[in-house]
Enzyme design. Structure first.
Site, mmCIF file in Angstrom:
data_model
loop_
_atom_site.group_PDB
_atom_site.id
_atom_site.type_symbol
_atom_site.label_atom_id
_atom_site.label_comp_id
_atom_site.label_asym_id
_atom_site.label_seq_id
_atom_site.Cartn_x
_atom_site.Cartn_y
_atom_site.Cartn_z
ATOM 1 N N ALA A 90 10.573 -4.043 10.467
ATOM 2 C CA ALA A 90 9.871 -4.658 9.328
ATOM 3 C C ALA A 90 8.597 -3.839 9.142
ATOM 4 C CB ALA A 90 9.560 -6.123 9.626
ATOM 5 N N PRO A 121 3.401 -2.255 5.451
ATOM 6 C CA PRO A 121 3.081 -0.974 4.819
ATOM 7 C C PRO A 121 2.988 0.222 5.775
ATOM 8 C CG PRO A 121 1.067 -2.253 5.132
ATOM 9 C CD PRO A 121 2.203 -3.106 5.644
ATOM 10 N N GLY A 122 3.357 0.065 7.037
ATOM 11 C CA GLY A 122 3.444 1.252 7.875
ATOM 12 C C GLY A 122 2.433 1.349 9.007
ATOM 13 N N GLY A 123 1.666 0.292 9.228
ATOM 14 C CA GLY A 123 0.659 0.344 10.295
ATOM 15 C C GLY A 123 1.275 0.645 11.648
ATOM 16 N N ASP A 156 8.133 -6.682 13.952
ATOM 17 C CA ASP A 156 6.809 -7.190 13.562
ATOM 18 C C ASP A 156 7.117 -8.189 12.451
ATOM 19 O OD1 ASP A 156 4.050 -7.327 13.514
ATOM 20 O OD2 ASP A 156 3.840 -5.702 12.071
ATOM 21 N N CYS A 212 1.458 -12.380 13.405
ATOM 22 C CA CYS A 212 0.014 -12.543 13.272
ATOM 23 C C CYS A 212 -0.268 -14.006 12.924
ATOM 24 C CB CYS A 212 -0.559 -11.571 12.246
ATOM 25 S SG CYS A 212 0.133 -11.774 10.599
HETATM 26 C C1 LIG Z 1 4.039 -8.454 9.256
HETATM 27 S S1 LIG Z 1 4.736 -7.587 7.961
HETATM 28 C C2 LIG Z 1 4.980 -5.995 8.654
HETATM 29 C C3 LIG Z 1 3.729 -5.174 8.818
HETATM 30 C C4 LIG Z 1 4.007 -3.771 9.274
HETATM 31 N N1 LIG Z 1 4.813 -3.763 10.480
HETATM 32 C C5 LIG Z 1 2.735 -3.000 9.532
HETATM 33 O O1 LIG Z 1 2.309 -2.886 10.671
HETATM 34 O O2 LIG Z 1 2.183 -2.435 8.562
HETATM 35 C C6 LIG Z 1 6.361 -8.230 7.905
HETATM 36 C C7 LIG Z 1 7.370 -7.461 7.099
HETATM 37 O O3 LIG Z 1 8.628 -8.144 7.169
HETATM 38 C C8 LIG Z 1 9.300 -7.968 5.957
HETATM 39 N N2 LIG Z 1 10.322 -9.024 5.798
HETATM 40 C C9 LIG Z 1 10.208 -10.199 5.158
HETATM 41 N N3 LIG Z 1 11.366 -10.888 5.204
HETATM 42 C C10 LIG Z 1 12.232 -10.122 5.898
HETATM 43 C C11 LIG Z 1 13.595 -10.257 6.262
HETATM 44 N N4 LIG Z 1 14.284 -11.341 5.949
HETATM 45 N N5 LIG Z 1 14.166 -9.245 6.947
HETATM 46 C C12 LIG Z 1 13.461 -8.147 7.288
HETATM 47 N N6 LIG Z 1 12.170 -7.973 6.968
HETATM 48 C C13 LIG Z 1 11.568 -8.939 6.284
HETATM 49 C C14 LIG Z 1 8.220 -8.011 4.919
HETATM 50 O O4 LIG Z 1 8.617 -7.373 3.738
HETATM 51 C C15 LIG Z 1 7.067 -7.303 5.636
HETATM 52 O O5 LIG Z 1 7.067 -5.943 5.300
#
Ligand SMILES: C[S@@+](CC[C@H](N)C(=O)[O-])C[C@H]1O[C@@H](n2cnc3c(N)ncnc32)[C@H](O)[C@@H]1O
Length: 453
Positions: free
Chosen positions: A114, A117-119, A182, A235
């Site tokens: 997941a 944005p790429g962190g 994540d 988070c």
């Molecule tokens: C916490 S954010 C990820 C932040 C990212 N790892 C970073 O460090 O920049 C969670 C991510 O899960 C994705 N997401 C939401 N629903 C999802 C699903 N059903 N399956 C997979 N990914 C999903 C979202 O689009 C989002 O990009």
């Protein structure tokens, strides 16, 4: 928005969980404390020492990440030429713990499920030092652009794919040494810094998210090779999204055990009672905003003890079209002082340098299966920004330097034409010697020009 209150139901639940004394400290950190700001260095481009010599801001180390730093509130590292040259990623300091807990090593096979944005992806890339296979997946197509931009600035060789996690698991099986989930979550840990999160939170959010998280974690587990590591991170504070998810997972998947995630003394243990009493939950980590300089996070590190490894076949791209390859070769010999990569994929004139050992991509959308090199169209080649950022100044043919102190460098980075002297044609544009784009110079005007995906 700034004045949005913390939701009453959230505070009531936290007060019940933490008890009076700790809740006081917690509430104070939310209402009186300021969210810490951080940036994480791109060690592929420069060392902490080289950064210290040029950092425009005074920085303090983040204790749990050797290349992470706090920056002062008045600093604006976003609109800076160094940002556009990919020298750092702006990342909330607690979030830097996740990549450190997963701790991938050079040469491993790693997937971030997941990623936008790429962190975390850029953090994992730093840890891997350009060796091995890194795949970043993001299912939400609206978030792909941001992920591509951030990965592109980082200059790392990795594949960006976009598929449901369950589809990746069915296609590739237990193939990865390290898997990161994540997870999407109710975001309570971000309430302090983001009033939107406070405004949109509802008491039903944790329960709803939990069902999504459980499903994703089950699918993520199928990608972990025997002996491999799976990190689950959120988070949020809600126990049902954290200890609750992990406890249920451990009950259903006895081939997994819990490893220590508390890599720094300021990380508190997960609370076994919040997950049905499994003592192993104390090895998971809770990052509390009243106990460290960062926002709320939860991290669990799981290891797969047994199972059968997945052995997908490698992705073998078809040979590139001859005319397109000729354009790429011509551009390359005039402008890039490195051999042309061997593993290339050409799709409709767009070229990518694939990472080694990429598994079969049949049925999997891959917006950027490797470093985007550029596009051969109508008898000419337009280079990609990602190519510029993956190069070093020493690899360049014609080059133009715009000093980071010169306002022209930021103008160029933002896509505005700038007046410079030089020969007509393509130039690699650098700032302080770090590439940050391609410019086409004609009549004394340099224009940023890049192929787009
Ligand atoms: C916490 S954010 C990820 C932040 C990212 N790892 C970073 O460090 O920049 C969670 C991510 O899960 C994705 N997401 C939401 N629903 C999802 C699903 N059903 N399956 C997979 N990914 C999903 C979202 O689009 C989002 O990009």
């Amino acid at each position: 928005m700034l004045g949005v209150e913390f939701p009453g139901a959230f505070l009531k639940r936290m007060a019940g969980l933490l008890g009076p004394a700790e809740f006081d400290a917690f509430l104070k950190s939310l209402t009186e404390g300021e969210a810490a700001r951080g940036l994480r260095l791109n060690l592929a481009k420069l060392s902490p020492h080289e950064w210290a010599e040029r950092s425009p801001w005074p920085l303090e180390p983040v204790p749990w990440c050797p290349f992470g730093y706090y920056y002062p509130h008045e600093a604006r590292p976003g609109p800076h030429p160094y940002f556009f040259a990919g020298l750092y990623y702006i990342q909330e300091p607690s979030a830097m713990a996740v990549g450190e807990v997963l701790a991938p090593a050079p040469g491993e096979r790693v997937i971030d499920l997941a990623a936008a944005p790429g962190g975390k992806t850029t953090h994992l890339a730093t840890r891997m030092e350009g060796q091995g296979l890194l795949v970043a997946n993001e299912v939400d197509s609206k978030r792909i652009r941001g992920l591509l931009d951030n990965v592109e600035r980082w200059g790392a060789r990795l594949a960006v794919v976009s598929a449901p996690v369950a589809r990746l698991a069915s296609a590739w099986g237990a193939f990865f040494d390290r898997v990161l989930l994540d997870a999407p979550c109710s975001g309570e840990g971000m309430m302090r810094r983001d009033p939107q999160v406070r405004a949109h939170w509802g008491p039903g959010a944790p329960g709803r998210m939990r069902r999504v998280q459980e499903r994703l974690l089950e699918a993520a587990a199928r990608l972990v090779r025997p002996g491999g590591v799976l990190v689950y991170a959120t988070c949020t504070f809600a126990p049902e999204e954290n200890e609750g998810v992990i406890a249920g997972f451990l009950r259903r998947n006895q081939e997994f055990d819990v490893q220590e995630a508390r890599i720094h003394p300021s990380f508190a243990p997960g609370v076994p009672e919040w997950g049905g009493g499994d003592r192993r939950l104390a090895r998971t980590a809770r990052l509390w905003p009243h106990r460290l300089r960062g926002e709320g996070h939860y991290i669990a590190r799981l290891v797969r003890l047994e199972g059968s490894p997945g052995t997908p076949s490698h992705h073998v791209p078809p040979p590139p079209k001859k005319a397109a390859l000729r354009e790429l070769e011509r551009f390359w010999s005039d402008h890039v002082g490195r051999p042309l990569p061997e593993i290339l994929w050409e799709r409709d004139g767009h070229f990518y340098q694939l990472p080694d050992g990429l598994p079969e991509l049949k049925g999997i959308r891959a917006p950027a299966p490797g470093i985007y090199l550029g596009a051969a169209k109508k008898g000419r080649f337009v280079p990609a920004r990602a190519l510029a950022l993956a190069l070093e100044a020493a690899d360049a043919g014609p080059r133009i330097e715009l000093s980071p102190d010169d306002p022209l460098s930021l103008k160029f980075a933002l896509g505005e034409p700038v007046k410079v002297r030089g020969e007509t044609g393509w130039h690699l544009v650098t700032t302080d010697g770090f590439p940050f784009g391609w410019g086409y110079l004609k009549g004394g005007v340099l224009r940023a020009k890049h192929a787009r995906l």
